[in-house]
Enzyme design. Structure first.
Site, PDB file in Angstrom:
ATOM      1  N   ASN A  24      12.778  -8.818   2.460  1.00  0.00           N
ATOM      2  CA  ASN A  24      11.618  -9.087   2.730  1.00  0.00           C
ATOM      3  C   ASN A  24      11.523  -9.364   4.286  1.00  0.00           C
ATOM      4  O   ASN A  24      12.075 -10.262   5.100  1.00  0.00           O
ATOM      5  CB  ASN A  24      11.786 -10.519   2.004  1.00  0.00           C
ATOM      6  CG  ASN A  24      10.266 -11.306   2.463  1.00  0.00           C
ATOM      7  OD1 ASN A  24       9.291 -10.765   3.153  1.00  0.00           O
ATOM      8  ND2 ASN A  24       9.575 -12.011   1.489  1.00  0.00           N
ATOM      9  N   ASP A  49      -0.163  -3.088   3.731  1.00  0.00           N
ATOM     10  CA  ASP A  49      -1.192  -4.293   3.041  1.00  0.00           C
ATOM     11  C   ASP A  49      -1.778  -3.660   2.050  1.00  0.00           C
ATOM     12  O   ASP A  49      -2.992  -3.261   2.275  1.00  0.00           O
ATOM     13  CB  ASP A  49      -1.961  -4.732   4.173  1.00  0.00           C
ATOM     14  CG  ASP A  49      -1.246  -5.618   5.313  1.00  0.00           C
ATOM     15  OD1 ASP A  49      -0.160  -6.112   5.045  1.00  0.00           O
ATOM     16  OD2 ASP A  49      -1.625  -5.474   6.645  1.00  0.00           O
ATOM     17  N   LYS A  53      -8.162  -8.054  -1.393  1.00  0.00           N
ATOM     18  CA  LYS A  53      -9.044  -9.280  -1.717  1.00  0.00           C
ATOM     19  C   LYS A  53      -8.434 -10.164  -0.756  1.00  0.00           C
ATOM     20  O   LYS A  53      -7.118 -10.619  -0.379  1.00  0.00           O
ATOM     21  CB  LYS A  53      -8.835  -9.542  -2.964  1.00  0.00           C
ATOM     22  CG  LYS A  53      -9.383  -8.458  -4.003  1.00  0.00           C
ATOM     23  CD  LYS A  53      -9.326  -9.069  -5.524  1.00  0.00           C
ATOM     24  CE  LYS A  53      -9.879  -8.110  -6.290  1.00  0.00           C
ATOM     25  NZ  LYS A  53      -9.600  -8.492  -7.665  1.00  0.00           N
TER      26      LYS A  53
END
Length: 86
Positions: A24, A49, A53
């Site tokens: 991560n 990305d 939304k």
């Protein structure tokens, strides 16, 4: 897993300056870079990305903490590349 396959390709090609890992980046970037023996010259972010939304923006990879970490660790003349996938 893609990371394992990429490592096989690197070994088959005899490359020694390319490393892949599954992590991560938002939470691990500083720690990972601090263990690197040489300067950070290139950061490549692929398809960063997928969350379009607004309510999912918190899940995006490229956020201020990661950008700050990259900027603070990038060597002079280092580069950042981002490939946007659609």
């Amino acid at each position: 897993m893609l990371v394992k396959r990429a490592d096989v390709w690197v070994k088959e090609l005899g490359l020694s300056n390319i490393h892949f890992m599954y992590a991560n980046a938002t939470t691990s970037f500083n720690q990972l870079v601090s263990t690197n023996p040489g300067p950070l010259m290139l950061v490549s972010i692929l398809c960063p990305d997928p969350y379009f939304k607004r309510k999912h923006h918190k899940r995006r990879v490229v956020q201020k903490p990661l950008v700050d970490s990259i900027v603070n660790n990038l060597a002079p003349r280092g580069r950042v590349y981002t490939v946007r996938c659609t």
